[in-house]
Design a protein around this motif. Sequence first.
Motif, PDB file in Angstrom:
ATOM      1  N   SER A   1       0.845  -1.186   0.000  1.00 38.44           N
ATOM      2  CA  SER A   1       0.000   0.000   0.000  1.00 38.44           C
ATOM      3  C   SER A   1       0.884   1.241   0.000  1.00 38.44           C
ATOM      4  CB  SER A   1      -0.887  -0.028   1.239  1.00 38.44           C
ATOM      5  OG  SER A   1      -1.510   1.209   1.394  1.00 38.44           O
ATOM      6  N   GLU A   2       0.264   2.354  -0.332  1.00 41.91           N
ATOM      7  CA  GLU A   2       0.998   3.616  -0.436  1.00 41.91           C
ATOM      8  C   GLU A   2       1.618   4.054   0.890  1.00 41.91           C
ATOM      9  OE1 GLU A   2      -0.584   7.609  -1.817  1.00 41.91           O
ATOM     10  OE2 GLU A   2      -1.556   6.176  -3.155  1.00 41.91           O
ATOM     11  N   PHE A   3       0.934   3.669   2.003  1.00 41.24           N
ATOM     12  CA  PHE A   3       1.417   4.157   3.299  1.00 41.24           C
ATOM     13  C   PHE A   3       2.659   3.417   3.769  1.00 41.24           C
ATOM     14  CE2 PHE A   3      -1.313   0.621   4.580  1.00 41.24           C
ATOM     15  CZ  PHE A   3      -0.578   0.024   5.584  1.00 41.24           C
ATOM     16  N   GLN A   4       2.965   2.299   3.118  1.00 42.55           N
ATOM     17  CA  GLN A   4       4.054   1.461   3.627  1.00 42.55           C
ATOM     18  C   GLN A   4       5.415   2.025   3.260  1.00 42.55           C
ATOM     19  OE1 GLN A   4       2.114  -2.475   2.313  1.00 42.55           O
ATOM     20  NE2 GLN A   4       3.625  -3.015   3.877  1.00 42.55           N
ATOM     21  N   LEU A   5       6.270   2.162   4.253  1.00 41.47           N
ATOM     22  CA  LEU A   5       7.646   2.575   3.975  1.00 41.47           C
ATOM     23  C   LEU A   5       8.567   1.444   4.418  1.00 41.47           C
ATOM     24  CD1 LEU A   5       7.489   6.325   5.012  1.00 41.47           C
ATOM     25  CD2 LEU A   5       7.694   5.401   2.726  1.00 41.47           C
ATOM     26  N   LEU A   6       8.920   1.448   5.700  1.00 43.77           N
ATOM     27  CA  LEU A   6       9.821   0.405   6.183  1.00 43.77           C
ATOM     28  C   LEU A   6       9.149  -0.969   6.170  1.00 43.77           C
ATOM     29  CD1 LEU A   6      11.835   1.941   9.143  1.00 43.77           C
ATOM     30  CD2 LEU A   6      12.610   1.312   6.865  1.00 43.77           C
ATOM     31  N   SER A   7       7.819  -0.969   6.311  1.00 42.09           N
ATOM     32  CA  SER A   7       7.148  -2.271   6.392  1.00 42.09           C
ATOM     33  C   SER A   7       7.181  -3.015   5.060  1.00 42.09           C
ATOM     34  CB  SER A   7       5.716  -2.110   6.890  1.00 42.09           C
ATOM     35  OG  SER A   7       4.988  -1.287   6.028  1.00 42.09           O
TER      36      SER A   7
ATOM     37  N   ASN B   1       5.263  -9.685   3.814  1.00 41.94           N
ATOM     38  CA  ASN B   1       3.895  -9.235   3.656  1.00 41.94           C
ATOM     39  C   ASN B   1       2.966 -10.358   3.206  1.00 41.94           C
ATOM     40  OD1 ASN B   1       3.660  -6.094   4.024  1.00 41.94           O
ATOM     41  ND2 ASN B   1       5.676  -6.548   3.199  1.00 41.94           N
TER      42      ASN B   1
END
Lengths: 176, 455
Positions: A147-153, A158
Amino acid sequence: MKKILLPTDLTVQSLWAAKQIIQQARYQGALTIYVVHMIEMPSSINDLLSLGRNRKYPTMSPAFIDALQILRSKAAESNIAVHFEYVYGNNSRVLKNFMQGQGIAEVLLLNGYEYSFSQNVSVDFIPFFKRMKTAVNHIPFNIGNFSEFQLLSILLNNGTEEKNEEVALYTSSLAV
Amino acid sequence: MKIQLKIALLFTLLCTSIIIALSCAIYYFANKEAFQDFFVRLELRANIAARANLAADEETAATFEKIRNEHLQQLPDEKEYIVQLDTLNSFVKSAVAKDLEPSFFDEILLNKRAASRKGFLFYEGVFYKNSKGSFVIVISAQHTYAKDFLANLRSILMIGCLISMVVVFSLGMIFSKRILLPIRNITRSVKKINATSLHERLLVKQGRDEVADLANTFNEMISRLEMSFETQNNFVSNASHELNTPLTGIIGEADYALSRPFSQEQYMASMTSILSQAERLRDVTKGLLELARSGLVDNFSMQPIRLDEIIYNVQKIAKQVYPKSHVEVDYSLYPDDSDQLSVMANAHLIELAISNIVLNSCKYSGQKHVVIALAVAGNDTVIIVKDNGIGIPQKDMGHIFDPFFRASNVQGTGGYGIGLPLTKNIVKMHNGTISINSKENEGTEVVVKIPIAHQ
């Protein structure tokens, strides 16, 4: 010792492949991953002589720096070195020269990922690999899984990696 | 007396004394040195008088007499005395020479000429010697021009002094007003700040002058005040928020135990659960007390603790509070060397902070997965919490750490908007950072970094 070049557009996504290799290539022997970003050669004489203070570098997001550091510490445990390098220039010869100099035998590209070189000084160097004789490997990357909000994750499991046989196949091919 | 007036008066005093001293010097030196030419004029007259009166031949004497009458204008009070050297002593003692010092005559004899002055009456004496004998000629005259000139100069200087005094005082007032203006502005701004408007700050102009320093110092002080005020103000709300969860657990468990008769084992289980919740209650109270104190003193107990243990506890707590949630720990970035997961922290507080994040994730993601991961980045331990919940709207992202702020999409879910600010405070106390990235309806990623404890 095997050396792989991993192009990056300074996003955490582009480091995803490194994470997969580090996670699956455990105990497979020494490996060096060069995370490379290509930037324009300076055009002013001052910059050429001294790489002056006004030299513009692309901005790295804190998440990218963290991701790189996390990968570096994690990789060290499996005898894998992760180096970040800027390559100055805007043609394939410079890149080739760099790769020869470092003894890099393989390039790893993300299939299905659109590298974006939106920053001024950055050079879109992905097309250069087509013209090279160096082995270019592709591993599939489905941006839809993230998703767009994911950075380090992005670097976490996943839930899709286990099914990604091509990644497993590729990493097992790295075994010396 | 106001400082502005004090500065102006001091400035005036200083400038006026300089001006007065200068004026006195001008007057003194003008009086002393400016009329030397008058002596030269008198000397010429004395020489001509000598020749007119004592010339050896009549013709020369007549010529000099003629020159004197035709060309030399009579000076005011002009008097001439021709004294034969033999009678000089009696002349010196005579009334005519009472204004003159005996040394005047000695000087004439020694240097052939001498000059003296009594007020504006100027004397010039010359020694003249010819075949008729030796003579001393003394000429005296009033210098009325000098008298007028000095009187004029005196009044100009006095009026000048007075005017400059007024000008200097007015300028002093203007300058001191200008100098003190920023301080007056600060006073005005500070007056506006009270207990309810501690968020206001003084405007600081660019620069490194004393006033900017003062304003900055004020701002820092207000920041500290604001922080401790906030800590105090929020304490009750924080406490109620943090105490509510275990209390709900205890009440629920007790309610259930009383609902119908159970076996002894079941009662034991209930009591154990109540006890563990009560213990948590005690720990949270202790932690909150430490948080409240941390605003005032910074010596709350820190010791090396393992973050993986904390994560394990948090996972358990989440399961208790939200039994339907799925909290997973992702071990893929977990370092082999567990020493790198050791941080200097207060166990209760750090657990409170991380459980706040995880419980928020559980609360807002229903039954979807919540992932907790631990990693090491340089000198920091990184805790990543990811959920696929309702996310935070973009417009609310700037306020999520404000006390009592709740995002616009959480209506219908219980909460006070205390958890995240409290978490941020705790992370800050541990020299860490917290960052949140989110997209509405997709999920949230929280990254907490805390420095690794070095052995």
